[in-house]
Design a protein around this motif. Structure first.
Motif, PDB file in Angstrom:
ATOM      1  N   GLU A 361      13.559  79.207 180.188  1.00  0.00           N
ATOM      2  CA  GLU A 361      13.865  78.046 181.129  1.00  0.00           C
ATOM      3  C   GLU A 361      13.884  78.950 182.622  1.00  0.00           C
ATOM      4  O   GLU A 361      14.743  79.837 182.860  1.00  0.00           O
ATOM      5  CB  GLU A 361      15.164  77.268 180.997  1.00  0.00           C
ATOM      6  N   PHE A 362      13.461  78.331 183.562  1.00  0.00           N
ATOM      7  CA  PHE A 362      13.395  78.771 185.020  1.00  0.00           C
ATOM      8  C   PHE A 362      13.538  77.812 186.014  1.00  0.00           C
ATOM      9  O   PHE A 362      13.015  76.655 185.616  1.00  0.00           O
ATOM     10  CB  PHE A 362      12.045  79.725 185.226  1.00  0.00           C
ATOM     11  N   SER A 363      14.336  78.128 186.901  1.00  0.00           N
ATOM     12  CA  SER A 363      14.502  76.862 187.991  1.00  0.00           C
ATOM     13  C   SER A 363      14.902  77.711 189.425  1.00  0.00           C
ATOM     14  O   SER A 363      15.267  78.891 189.375  1.00  0.00           O
ATOM     15  CB  SER A 363      15.801  76.011 187.670  1.00  0.00           C
ATOM     16  N   ALA A 364      14.202  77.076 190.502  1.00  0.00           N
ATOM     17  CA  ALA A 364      14.497  77.700 191.798  1.00  0.00           C
ATOM     18  C   ALA A 364      14.531  76.558 192.746  1.00  0.00           C
ATOM     19  O   ALA A 364      13.774  75.605 192.732  1.00  0.00           O
ATOM     20  CB  ALA A 364      13.259  78.444 192.318  1.00  0.00           C
ATOM     21  N   GLU A 365      15.708  76.118 193.122  1.00  0.00           N
ATOM     22  CA  GLU A 365      16.178  75.110 194.105  1.00  0.00           C
ATOM     23  C   GLU A 365      16.972  75.360 195.218  1.00  0.00           C
ATOM     24  O   GLU A 365      17.805  76.228 195.064  1.00  0.00           O
ATOM     25  CB  GLU A 365      16.568  74.113 193.065  1.00  0.00           C
ATOM     26  N   ARG A 366      16.654  74.622 196.240  1.00  0.00           N
ATOM     27  CA  ARG A 366      17.819  74.877 197.405  1.00  0.00           C
ATOM     28  C   ARG A 366      19.120  73.852 197.165  1.00  0.00           C
ATOM     29  O   ARG A 366      18.904  72.772 196.639  1.00  0.00           O
ATOM     30  CB  ARG A 366      16.872  74.088 198.593  1.00  0.00           C
ATOM     31  N   ARG A 367      20.257  74.430 197.300  1.00  0.00           N
ATOM     32  CA  ARG A 367      21.511  73.883 197.432  1.00  0.00           C
ATOM     33  C   ARG A 367      21.722  72.878 198.523  1.00  0.00           C
ATOM     34  O   ARG A 367      21.180  72.990 199.585  1.00  0.00           O
ATOM     35  CB  ARG A 367      22.505  74.740 197.335  1.00  0.00           C
ATOM     36  N   ALA A 368      22.643  71.878 198.557  1.00  0.00           N
ATOM     37  CA  ALA A 368      23.021  71.049 199.376  1.00  0.00           C
ATOM     38  C   ALA A 368      23.510  71.730 200.784  1.00  0.00           C
ATOM     39  O   ALA A 368      23.468  71.164 201.730  1.00  0.00           O
ATOM     40  CB  ALA A 368      24.056  69.957 198.847  1.00  0.00           C
ATOM     41  N   ASP A 369      24.014  72.836 200.419  1.00  0.00           N
ATOM     42  CA  ASP A 369      24.644  73.553 201.754  1.00  0.00           C
ATOM     43  C   ASP A 369      23.795  74.473 202.415  1.00  0.00           C
ATOM     44  O   ASP A 369      24.146  75.119 203.375  1.00  0.00           O
ATOM     45  CB  ASP A 369      25.923  74.482 201.514  1.00  0.00           C
ATOM     46  N   GLY A 370      22.641  74.437 201.970  1.00  0.00           N
ATOM     47  CA  GLY A 370      21.255  75.004 202.691  1.00  0.00           C
ATOM     48  C   GLY A 370      21.138  76.249 201.673  1.00  0.00           C
ATOM     49  O   GLY A 370      20.006  76.975 202.473  1.00  0.00           O
ATOM     50  N   GLY A 371      21.949  77.005 200.925  1.00  0.00           N
ATOM     51  CA  GLY A 371      21.468  78.211 200.012  1.00  0.00           C
ATOM     52  C   GLY A 371      20.301  77.768 199.236  1.00  0.00           C
ATOM     53  O   GLY A 371      19.794  76.707 199.095  1.00  0.00           O
ATOM     54  N   PHE A 372      19.922  78.895 198.649  1.00  0.00           N
ATOM     55  CA  PHE A 372      18.998  78.826 197.621  1.00  0.00           C
ATOM     56  C   PHE A 372      19.410  79.539 196.326  1.00  0.00           C
ATOM     57  O   PHE A 372      19.963  80.543 196.032  1.00  0.00           O
ATOM     58  CB  PHE A 372      17.714  79.355 198.011  1.00  0.00           C
ATOM     59  N   ASP A 373      19.223  79.113 195.171  1.00  0.00           N
ATOM     60  CA  ASP A 373      19.377  79.448 193.820  1.00  0.00           C
ATOM     61  C   ASP A 373      18.161  79.583 193.151  1.00  0.00           C
ATOM     62  O   ASP A 373      17.428  78.734 192.872  1.00  0.00           O
ATOM     63  CB  ASP A 373      20.400  78.622 193.083  1.00  0.00           C
ATOM     64  N   VAL A 374      18.013  80.795 192.400  1.00  0.00           N
ATOM     65  CA  VAL A 374      17.196  80.828 191.323  1.00  0.00           C
ATOM     66  C   VAL A 374      17.804  81.579 189.885  1.00  0.00           C
ATOM     67  O   VAL A 374      18.766  82.635 190.008  1.00  0.00           O
ATOM     68  CB  VAL A 374      16.125  82.217 191.874  1.00  0.00           C
ATOM     69  N   SER A 375      17.490  80.894 188.931  1.00  0.00           N
ATOM     70  CA  SER A 375      18.089  81.118 187.650  1.00  0.00           C
ATOM     71  C   SER A 375      16.922  81.133 186.461  1.00  0.00           C
ATOM     72  O   SER A 375      16.027  80.325 186.701  1.00  0.00           O
ATOM     73  CB  SER A 375      19.282  79.916 187.152  1.00  0.00           C
TER      74      SER A 375
END
Length: 384
Positions: A361-375
């Motif tokens: 599984e892969f995800s890449a999304e922007r957080r509500a605080d403006g940061g960015f997460d890749v997992s």
């Protein structure tokens, strides 16, 4: 001693005429065996004639052309048919008459041109033979002649079916080859994107920073050294990748050397990106493509951080489990970090495909605080 396993391979290297000759000789030998003299094809049901000198020529005419049934199928069919006609008109009724069915099947498989013309001429010749046998007093009748004709049509049909099956198999193999070639090109393009994007991005960021370090020679020298090192790594990785185009190269250019993940993080730090890196566990001895994909996930995430959140803290966490490897890359919010990672999106799309191929599984999304997460969650043990 002769290795029996090499016999089939050696036999296939012989000319096709030599490989077909034993069948021709087998029919010829069976035709002269006393116990099989009355077991041949008896079209027309005429009284059998004793063997004479002409019989040898007829047997040779019916059998020997089978040696060229794949090389010259039309010639083979013509000669065997001529021998069959003489055989039936002279009422020898030899076993070699069965060679006509083999010649018909071979022509159905291997004849490339004028197939319809061959069918028409063959049918006309058969009608002429039936008329000639009927005038000689044959008791076969229309039903008998028609039944035998259907047998000949069936032999030709079997050959045609085999031909279509071979054509379909050749088309399938061609399609598989084209698909594999396209997949290989896509994979090379993905690898090239990962390598070039990361290294060039790091060099651009470092070069931009060097503009403001003219008053600090020591820091400038460090930055220029980092640019040089990054360029050398880029050249090394590109050479490693281009080995894919060398068919004699046995190594897998996709697999990074063990421990290169830390070198990747250190290179990003040299480009001015504060990175916190932690690892838990250690890669298994056999992880298939999991370690490679984990490396590419971290590489792409750090590249995007350099592009769109330069100087902002990035946290990289890699956990090696027994059954899967998990990767978490988080970049804090940046005032210039807007609209997601930007760019063509090819890198993230390629990562999603890579992880999906391994069943992860892969995800890449922007957080509500403006940061960015890749997992990414990558199962281990999958083939690379």
């Amino acid at each position: 001693m002769v290795d029996l396993r090499t016999i089939p391979g050696s036999w296939r290297q012989w000319p096709v005429t030599v490989r077909d000759l034993p069948l021709a000789l087998l029919f010829a030998l069976a035709s002269v065996v006393p116990g099989l003299r009355d077991q041949g094809t008896q079209l027309g049901d005429l009284p059998a004639r004793p063997f004479d000198a002409l019989t040898v020529a007829v047997v040779a005419l019916e059998c020997l052309p089978l040696a060229v049934r794949r090389r010259w199928p039309a010639l083979c069919l013509a000669l065997v048919s001529l021998g069959f006609v003489i055989d039936q008109l002279r009422a020898y009724h030899t076993v070699s008459g069965s060679a006509l069915a083999i010649a018909l099947m071979s022509a159905g498989v291997h004849l490339e041109r004028r197939r319809r013309t061959t069918m028409v001429l063959g049918s006309a010749a058969y009608v002429a033979l039936a008329v000639a046998l009927d005038r000689q007093g044959s008791t076969e009748g229309v039903t008998g002649f028609a039944s035998f004709y259907l047998v000949l049509v069936l032999a030709w049909g079997i050959g045609s079916w085999l031909r279509q099956a071979r054509v379909a198999e050749a088309e399938r193999r061609h399609h598989v080859a084209l698909t594999a070639r396209a997949a290989e090109r896509t994979r090379i393009a993905s690898e090239l994107h990962d390598i070039v994007t990361h290294h060039v991005t790091a060099m651009v960021v470092q070069a931009e920073a060097a503009r403001y370090l003219t008053a600090a020679p020591e820091r400038l020298d460090t930055t220029l050294t980092a640019i040089t090192d990054t360029g050398r790594r880029a050249i090394t990785d590109l050479r490693h990748l281009l080995d894919l185009l060398n068919p004699d190269h046995s190594a897998d250019p996709r697999t990074p050397p063990v421990g290169e993940l830390r070198a990747l993080v250190e290179q990003t730090r040299q480009a001015g990106q504060p990175v916190e890196f932690t690892e838990e566990g250690s890669p298994a001895d056999t992880t298939g493509g999991a370690e490679v994909v984990a490396y590419r996930v971290v590489q792409e995430a750090l590249t995007n951080a350099l592009k769109y959140a330069h100087g902002v803290r990035t946290i990289v966490h890699v956990h090696y489990g027994e059954r899967e490897t998990t990767v978490q890359v988080s970049t804090e919010s940046s005032g210039s970090y807007s609209g997601g990672p930007g760019g063509s999106g090819r890198g993230l799309a390629g990562l999603r495909e890579r992880v999906g191929v391994l069943g992860g599984e892969f995800s890449a999304e922007r957080r509500a605080d403006g940061g960015f997460d890749v997992s990414a969650r990558i199962p281990t043990g999958s083939p690379s």
